[in-house]
Design a protein around this motif. Structure first.
Motif, mmCIF file in Angstrom:
data_model
loop_
_atom_site.group_PDB
_atom_site.id
_atom_site.type_symbol
_atom_site.label_atom_id
_atom_site.label_comp_id
_atom_site.label_asym_id
_atom_site.label_seq_id
_atom_site.Cartn_x
_atom_site.Cartn_y
_atom_site.Cartn_z
ATOM 1 N N LEU A 127 0.829 -1.201 0.000
ATOM 2 C CA LEU A 127 0.000 0.000 0.000
ATOM 3 C C LEU A 127 0.866 1.253 0.000
ATOM 4 N N TYR B 107 -7.171 2.383 7.075
ATOM 5 C CA TYR B 107 -7.157 1.691 5.789
ATOM 6 C C TYR B 107 -7.484 0.211 5.941
ATOM 7 N N LEU C 80 -5.025 7.528 0.212
ATOM 8 C CA LEU C 80 -5.983 6.478 0.551
ATOM 9 C C LEU C 80 -7.359 6.776 -0.028
ATOM 10 N N MET D 7 -7.265 5.980 -3.742
ATOM 11 C CA MET D 7 -7.252 4.543 -3.993
ATOM 12 C C MET D 7 -8.638 3.932 -3.793
ATOM 13 N N GLN D 8 -9.372 4.415 -2.793
ATOM 14 C CA GLN D 8 -10.725 3.920 -2.596
ATOM 15 C C GLN D 8 -11.629 4.325 -3.756
ATOM 16 N N TYR E 158 -7.457 0.290 -4.327
ATOM 17 C CA TYR E 158 -7.432 -0.325 -3.001
ATOM 18 C C TYR E 158 -8.104 -1.700 -3.048
ATOM 19 N N GLN E 159 -9.238 -1.801 -3.749
ATOM 20 C CA GLN E 159 -9.943 -3.075 -3.836
ATOM 21 C C GLN E 159 -9.091 -4.134 -4.542
ATOM 22 N N TYR F 54 -6.488 -5.189 -2.069
ATOM 23 C CA TYR F 54 -7.133 -5.992 -1.031
ATOM 24 C C TYR F 54 -7.375 -7.413 -1.537
#
Length: 680
Positions: A73, A126, A246, A249-250, A255-256, A259
């Motif tokens: 990240l 996060y 952050l 990224m969301q 981010y997904q 993840y």
């Protein structure tokens, strides 16, 4: 028909599944060619610490590389923001200590807690997780919740969130480990009954150790905790950079993807989620039909309800008029109170324009008789001009003032008046300043009364001093007069001459002591202040009376704070301490318990020295006179010792206090300015 229904449900669920299962990420997200940017000539470098035994968030893999979800990240953030992150794998307690001392700039993957937030600033979370409990499968007495842990030993990593969770369980013993890996080792060696950690880390190390079949995980034991980035207070640039990255990224789905790369659902989980979505859609369709029916029925009742509400609104308007009338009367009542107050009151807006003033203010500023007072009329007055200048000067030099107060002397209507003013900023509900309040108080009569009281107090003190001197000198004079009267008749008597030689010089010595003490009290002597090391100074004073202490079987104990510094005259302080110590020894002559304690410590910017004895104590009526000249509770005392001590402490910008209980002892407290420690 069955096939058609299944096809229909699959077509409905396709958009949902497209959102639920994002495309798999590349092997290395930060190396994607589409994310490469032109590197600036020099990147800003931040030092980031992370737990080195917290897979899959941050850990050192078999190849010796520091990796994990949190590391990847931050690698993505460094690419996007054009900065460089240097990673420092370490244990959590080492990381918090390094951040506090400034050796690193941030800690990734630190759980948020109220205790930690007082020391550090946290980014937006996060990752959110709930701690799980690792217990042996063959454990006697099945553990299903935290209450089943009573009488057991729990191994855990030292962190406030876990402590707060387990402190609510009675009869639980704690075993602390540096990290989750060491905690599992304690569990394997049967030094603990359970391990509290997150399920991903526990699953990783159990599988690595081949012990997954022998242990089970109890999930959702604790409360959800936020994983965030901790920085030092004031590190706004790094904190803003992380929060902004952050959020992006969301929003863009990166981010997904990351993840799914580290925590992707297994096939069983996907089927379960698909089934849940189908059930959810069917429920939505059923709810929509119910809502349509409800709306139809509701519309039929709407006209009746509107009529009812209209009638209620008319009644509310009537009540509102009554309330407005009551408010108007209340405002008129408040206005009368303000205009008849003893204090003058003026208010100004943010531009220092006059907005209101009461009748008392007009009287004090010689503006009575004017119906409309303009701002210019008030600002040109010398007193108001001086107050406004002080306010603006204070605001320019020291920022937003909270209170400005001063007593000024001025000529008003041919008389000298003393006016005490207080200027206070006014704020709206949202905290925005919208003006200031000025209050004026005429203290001329109070000043006159204070002068009269001061004169009376001086005369009372002088009378008491003269009476004390007369009383103390009369006793030795009476003794001397008796010998002089007997001298013509008994001069030839050898025994009389011996008594004369014994008592007359003693009486003269006592008179001389009284005069010298009185001169010391009345003649001011400027203290020669020095910076003293408290511990060595107190030890040097106690060494003087140590023989007396041993002779009287008194137990002396010193409790001095290391590094404490004093600022005072050493000779005066030595005399004060010797006087207090000798008084304490005298007070313990008839007591069974003989203990004398000297405590020295720092309270804010003051040094506090306490002399605690277990002597006879004093009556309450004696305490109020203890520092007065010629007041003593000793049979042969002069009554100037404590008076001089009090005067010397005051000359050194200090204070002396006394606490006593009859039959239980006395505590004298000496308060002096404290010096700074070396190197600060």
């Amino acid at each position: 028909m069955f096939f058609s229904v299944r096809l229909f449900l699959i077509l409905i669920c396709l958009p949902v599944l497209a959102v639920s299962f994002p495309a798999p990420a590349a092997a290395n997200l930060v190396d994607s060619p589409s994310k490469q940017l032109d590197k600036p000539p020099a990147k800003k470098v931040y030092r980031i610490a992370g737990e080195k035994h917290l897979p899959p968030f941050s850990y050192i893999n078999k190849k010796g590389k520091f990796t994990g979800f949190s590391v990847e990240l931050f690698n993505y953030i460094s690419k996007e923001e054009g900065v460089e992150f240097q990673f420092y794998p370490m244990n959590l307690y080492e990381a918090t200590r390094a951040l506090k001392s400034g050796k690193i700039d941030a800690i990734m993957g630190l759980k948020y807690s109220a205790e930690q937030s007082e020391r550090f600033q946290f980014s937006e979370p996060y990752f959110t997780m709930t701690d799980a409990l690792v217990v042996p499968k063959e454990e006697p007495g099945e553990v299903k919740s935290l209450t089943d842990l009573r009488g057991k030993t729990i191994v855990m990593q030292e962190e406030p969130v876990a402590f707060d969770l387990l402190l609510n369980v009675r009869q639980v013993e704690f075993q602390l480990a540096l990290n989750a890996k060491d905690g599992l080792d304690f569990l394997f060696m049967e030094r603990a009954d359970a391990l509290l950690t997150n399920k991903w880390t526990a699953d990783f190390y159990l599988e690595q150790a081949g012990e997954k079949a022998n242990y089970r995980l109890l999930e959702h034991i604790g409360v959800p905790s936020d994983f965030a980035v901790a920085v030092r207070p004031g590190e706004k640039e790094l904190l803003s950079l992380i929060n902004d990255s952050l959020a992006r990224m969301q929003a863009n789905g990166e981010y997904q993807i990351l993840y799914a790369q580290w925590f992707g659902l297994n096939p069983d989980g996907r089927l379960k989620e698909m089934r849940n979505w189908i059930i959810f859609l069917l429920v939505i369709i059923g709810c929509a039909l119910i809502v349509l029916i409800f709306i139809y029925l509701w519309n039929k009742r709407l006209k009746k309800e509107v009529a009812k509400r209209t009638f209620a609104l008319a009644q509310a308007n009537s009540q509102l008029e009554i309330q407005q009338h009551a408010i108007s009367e209340a405002n008129a009542f408040k206005t009368q109170i303000i205009h008849h107050m003893y204090y003058g009151i003026l208010t100004f807006n943010e531009s220092l324009q006059l907005t209101s003033l009461n009748e008392r203010a007009k009287e004090m500023l010689a503006l009575e008789g004017k119906e409309q007072v303009q701002t210019a009329d008030v600002l040109k007055l010398p007193l108001i001009a001086r107050i406004i200048d002080n306010y603006e000067t204070f605001r320019e030099s020291k920022g937003e003032p909270q209170l400005i107060s001063e007593e000024v002397e001025l000529e008003l209507k041919g008389e000298t008046r003393f006016i005490l003013y207080r200027l206070i900023p006014l704020y709206e509900e949202q905290g925005k300043r919208n003006g200031c309040l000025l209050t004026l108080a005429d203290r001329s009569e109070a000043k006159m009364l204070e002068k009269k009281l001061a004169t009376q107090e001086k005369m009372r003190a002088l009378g008491q001093l003269v009476a004390g001197v007369a009383h103390e000198i009369r006793n030795p004079l009476t003794s001397m007069k008796t010998f002089i009267d007997l001298l013509p008749r008994k001069y030839e008597d050898p025994e009389f001459r011996q008594e004369l030689i014994k008592y007359v010089p003693e009486a003269l010595r006592r008179m001389n002591t009284i005069v010298e003490s009185l001169l010391d009290y009345s003649r001011p002597k400027l203290p020669q202040k020095k910076r003293l090391e408290a511990s060595s100074f107190i030890q040097s004073v106690t060494a003087i009376i140590e023989p007396t202490v041993k002779k009287k079987s008194v137990h002396l104990r010193l409790e001095v704070e290391p590094g404490l510094k004093l600022i005072c005259d050493p000779d005066q302080l030595k005399q004060v301490m010797l006087n207090l110590l000798l008084n304490a020894l005298d007070s313990m002559e008839t007591t069974m318990k003989k203990q004398l304690i000297i405590k020295a410590g720092k309270r804010e910017d003051r040094a506090v020295i306490k002399f605690v004895d277990t002597g006879a104590g004093m009556e309450k009526e004696d305490v109020s006179h203890i520092f007065e000249p010629f007041y003593t509770t000793k049979p042969h005392g002069v009554g100037l010792g404590l008076t001089l001590c009090y005067q010397w402490i005051k000359e050194n910008n200090g204070d002396m206090q006394i606490e006593t209980v009859k039959g239980k002892g006395t505590t004298f407290t000496v308060i002096l300015p404290a010096g700074k420690k070396e190197g600060t």
